[in-house]
Write an enzyme that holds these catalytic residues in place. Structure first.
Site, PDB file in Angstrom:
ATOM      1  N   ASP A 110      14.570  83.800  16.546  1.00 16.36           N
ATOM      2  CA  ASP A 110      14.328  82.457  16.032  1.00 16.36           C
ATOM      3  C   ASP A 110      13.310  82.459  14.897  1.00 16.36           C
ATOM      4  O   ASP A 110      13.514  81.814  13.868  1.00 16.36           O
ATOM      5  CB  ASP A 110      13.847  81.538  17.157  1.00 16.36           C
TER       6      ASP A 110
ATOM      7  N   GLU B  56      13.193  87.064  36.829  1.00 17.80           N
ATOM      8  CA  GLU B  56      12.039  86.635  36.032  1.00 17.80           C
ATOM      9  C   GLU B  56      11.721  87.655  34.936  1.00 17.80           C
ATOM     10  O   GLU B  56      11.454  87.286  33.787  1.00 17.80           O
ATOM     11  CB  GLU B  56      10.833  86.402  36.941  1.00 17.80           C
TER      12      GLU B  56
ATOM     13  N   LEU C 199      20.541  79.367  40.784  1.00 18.60           N
ATOM     14  CA  LEU C 199      20.332  79.725  42.183  1.00 18.60           C
ATOM     15  C   LEU C 199      19.062  80.543  42.423  1.00 18.60           C
ATOM     16  O   LEU C 199      18.859  81.075  43.509  1.00 18.60           O
ATOM     17  CB  LEU C 199      21.566  80.451  42.722  1.00 18.60           C
ATOM     18  N   CYS C 200      18.200  80.638  41.410  1.00 21.01           N
ATOM     19  CA  CYS C 200      16.931  81.352  41.574  1.00 21.01           C
ATOM     20  C   CYS C 200      15.931  80.494  42.335  1.00 21.01           C
ATOM     21  O   CYS C 200      15.893  79.281  42.181  1.00 21.01           O
ATOM     22  CB  CYS C 200      16.324  81.681  40.205  1.00 21.01           C
TER      23      CYS C 200
END
Length: 160
Positions: free
Chosen positions: A129, A115, A76-77
């Protein structure tokens, strides 16, 4: 603190907030995350000895890219035209961690908290990672908003 969830309509359905009538204002958000690890892992990162390359630079770029793609990740951004994205990664040897701070800015009709949070989170995930082969026990934590400026609600800052 507001009384309503703005992403829910009167019937309880998820909705994207309509910002059409909101004024364009300067907006900024600052978020953080940490990646805790073994001292040897942090040393390898700081000394630039990782076989995959410069971990902090790759994580910084990943955080910047993530902020730009936030609307693709969070349903919903609003897609935003960010004017500035900064991602700083600071090794903290006494705590065996890397602290990440992301700052996003724009002149727009909606805030940039998501963001900044996405940038910090993805930078942390990138460190994990890149280093998981040598330290699977790393812990990503303290992902939170530190500060937001602009918009109708004005200036907000997290308690220390």
């Amino acid at each position: 603190m507001g009384d309503q969830l703005t992403h829910i309509d009167a019937k309880g359905n998820a909705q994207m907030v309509d910002v059409t009538d909101k004024a364009v204002t300067q907006r900024e958000a600052r978020a953080t995350a940490t990646v805790s690890m073994q001292p040897e892992t942090l040393s390898m990162i700081v000394k630039g000895e990782h076989k995959k390359g410069d971990v902090l630079t790759v994580a910084r770029i990943a955080g910047i890219q993530a902020a730009k793609k936030c609307a693709d990740l969070i349903p919903l951004c609003h897609p935003l035209m960010l004017s500035s994205i900064k991602v700083e990664l600071s090794p903290v040897p006494e705590e065996n961690c890397v602290r990440i701070e992301a700052v996003c800015k724009l002149a727009g009709q909606t805030g940039v908290e998501m963001e900044a949070l996405t940038a910090a989170s993805v930078a942390a995930l990138t460190i994990y990672d890149m280093c998981k082969a040598v330290d699977k026990g790393m812990v990503i934590g303290d992902v939170r908003l530190l500060e937001k400026l602009g918009g109708r609600s004005g200036h907000w800052q997290a308690e220390q």
